[in-house]
Design a protein around this motif. Sequence first.
Motif, PDB file in Angstrom:
ATOM      1  N   ASP A  45       0.846  -1.190   0.000  1.00 48.77           N
ATOM      2  CA  ASP A  45       0.000   0.000   0.000  1.00 48.77           C
ATOM      3  C   ASP A  45       0.883   1.241   0.000  1.00 48.77           C
ATOM      4  O   ASP A  45       1.759   1.383   0.863  1.00 48.77           O
ATOM      5  CB  ASP A  45      -0.892   0.004   1.253  1.00 48.77           C
ATOM      6  N   GLY A  46       0.696   2.129  -0.958  1.00 48.43           N
ATOM      7  CA  GLY A  46       1.480   3.354  -1.010  1.00 48.43           C
ATOM      8  C   GLY A  46       1.336   4.045  -2.351  1.00 48.43           C
ATOM      9  O   GLY A  46       0.728   3.522  -3.282  1.00 48.43           O
ATOM     10  N   GLN A  47       1.896   5.232  -2.402  1.00 44.78           N
ATOM     11  CA  GLN A  47       1.899   6.021  -3.639  1.00 44.78           C
ATOM     12  C   GLN A  47       3.321   6.069  -4.180  1.00 44.78           C
ATOM     13  O   GLN A  47       4.274   6.290  -3.424  1.00 44.78           O
ATOM     14  CB  GLN A  47       1.421   7.443  -3.375  1.00 44.78           C
ATOM     15  N   VAL A  48       3.464   5.893  -5.470  1.00 44.75           N
ATOM     16  CA  VAL A  48       4.774   5.950  -6.107  1.00 44.75           C
ATOM     17  C   VAL A  48       5.264   7.394  -6.092  1.00 44.75           C
ATOM     18  O   VAL A  48       4.552   8.298  -6.541  1.00 44.75           O
ATOM     19  CB  VAL A  48       4.702   5.422  -7.556  1.00 44.75           C
ATOM     20  N   ILE A  49       6.448   7.599  -5.543  1.00 44.37           N
ATOM     21  CA  ILE A  49       7.009   8.955  -5.527  1.00 44.37           C
ATOM     22  C   ILE A  49       8.297   9.075  -6.329  1.00 44.37           C
ATOM     23  O   ILE A  49       8.721  10.174  -6.659  1.00 44.37           O
ATOM     24  CB  ILE A  49       7.228   9.476  -4.082  1.00 44.37           C
ATOM     25  N   ASP A  50       8.924   7.929  -6.655  1.00 40.01           N
ATOM     26  CA  ASP A  50      10.155   7.994  -7.441  1.00 40.01           C
ATOM     27  C   ASP A  50      10.410   6.632  -8.078  1.00 40.01           C
ATOM     28  O   ASP A  50      10.155   5.599  -7.450  1.00 40.01           O
ATOM     29  CB  ASP A  50      11.347   8.386  -6.569  1.00 40.01           C
ATOM     30  N   VAL A  51      10.890   6.653  -9.315  1.00 42.82           N
ATOM     31  CA  VAL A  51      11.286   5.428 -10.010  1.00 42.82           C
ATOM     32  C   VAL A  51      12.609   5.700 -10.704  1.00 42.82           C
ATOM     33  O   VAL A  51      12.772   6.730 -11.360  1.00 42.82           O
ATOM     34  CB  VAL A  51      10.235   5.005 -11.064  1.00 42.82           C
ATOM     35  N   GLU A  52      13.545   4.775 -10.551  1.00 43.99           N
ATOM     36  CA  GLU A  52      14.826   4.865 -11.242  1.00 43.99           C
ATOM     37  C   GLU A  52      15.116   3.524 -11.880  1.00 43.99           C
ATOM     38  O   GLU A  52      14.724   2.480 -11.364  1.00 43.99           O
ATOM     39  CB  GLU A  52      15.958   5.212 -10.268  1.00 43.99           C
ATOM     40  N   PHE A  53      15.798   3.558 -13.006  1.00 45.61           N
ATOM     41  CA  PHE A  53      16.269   2.336 -13.655  1.00 45.61           C
ATOM     42  C   PHE A  53      17.783   2.364 -13.579  1.00 45.61           C
ATOM     43  O   PHE A  53      18.407   3.346 -13.962  1.00 45.61           O
ATOM     44  CB  PHE A  53      15.808   2.283 -15.116  1.00 45.61           C
ATOM     45  N   GLU A  54      18.370   1.284 -13.057  1.00 49.15           N
ATOM     46  CA  GLU A  54      19.822   1.245 -12.891  1.00 49.15           C
ATOM     47  C   GLU A  54      20.370  -0.112 -13.285  1.00 49.15           C
ATOM     48  O   GLU A  54      19.629  -1.101 -13.290  1.00 49.15           O
ATOM     49  CB  GLU A  54      20.195   1.531 -11.432  1.00 49.15           C
ATOM     50  N   GLN A  55      21.649  -0.121 -13.575  1.00 47.22           N
ATOM     51  CA  GLN A  55      22.369  -1.378 -13.756  1.00 47.22           C
ATOM     52  C   GLN A  55      23.383  -1.461 -12.626  1.00 47.22           C
ATOM     53  O   GLN A  55      24.194  -0.564 -12.454  1.00 47.22           O
ATOM     54  CB  GLN A  55      23.057  -1.420 -15.106  1.00 47.22           C
TER      55      GLN A  55
END
Length: 122
Positions: free
Chosen positions: A68-78
């Motif tokens: 349960d929550g709201q998305v506040i940040d997304v990053e794509f990394e290797q």
Amino acid sequence: MKNLPCYLVKLVIPTSVFIAAMFVIALCLVGTAPAFADEDWRKLHEEVQAGRIKPLGDILDGLLRDWDGQVIDVEFEQEDGRRLYEIELLGSEGQVVEFEVDATTGELIGIEGNDINGMKRQ
């Protein structure tokens, strides 16, 4: 500048030249940043289209089904040869929890934050 003392004139002229030079350099750097970002996103899109990486929408659907929550940040990394989505959720109590998801398999591989259990759906 005629009325300024000599030491101030020496200080003002080099400072203004320095500021102008920094401004030009900053414009050059900012002008190239979107091109790099566009290329990164284009490559990521190609990887998703080829089926080598799970679409972000699928990853978020699975994550929000269990948490349960709201998305506040997304990053794509290797990292260490692994492709990862790092997703931060804001919980109902104000807690921020980061989820690491393997972008290739969709497997949840790590969770960090406070009051993690408070965000787990029943």
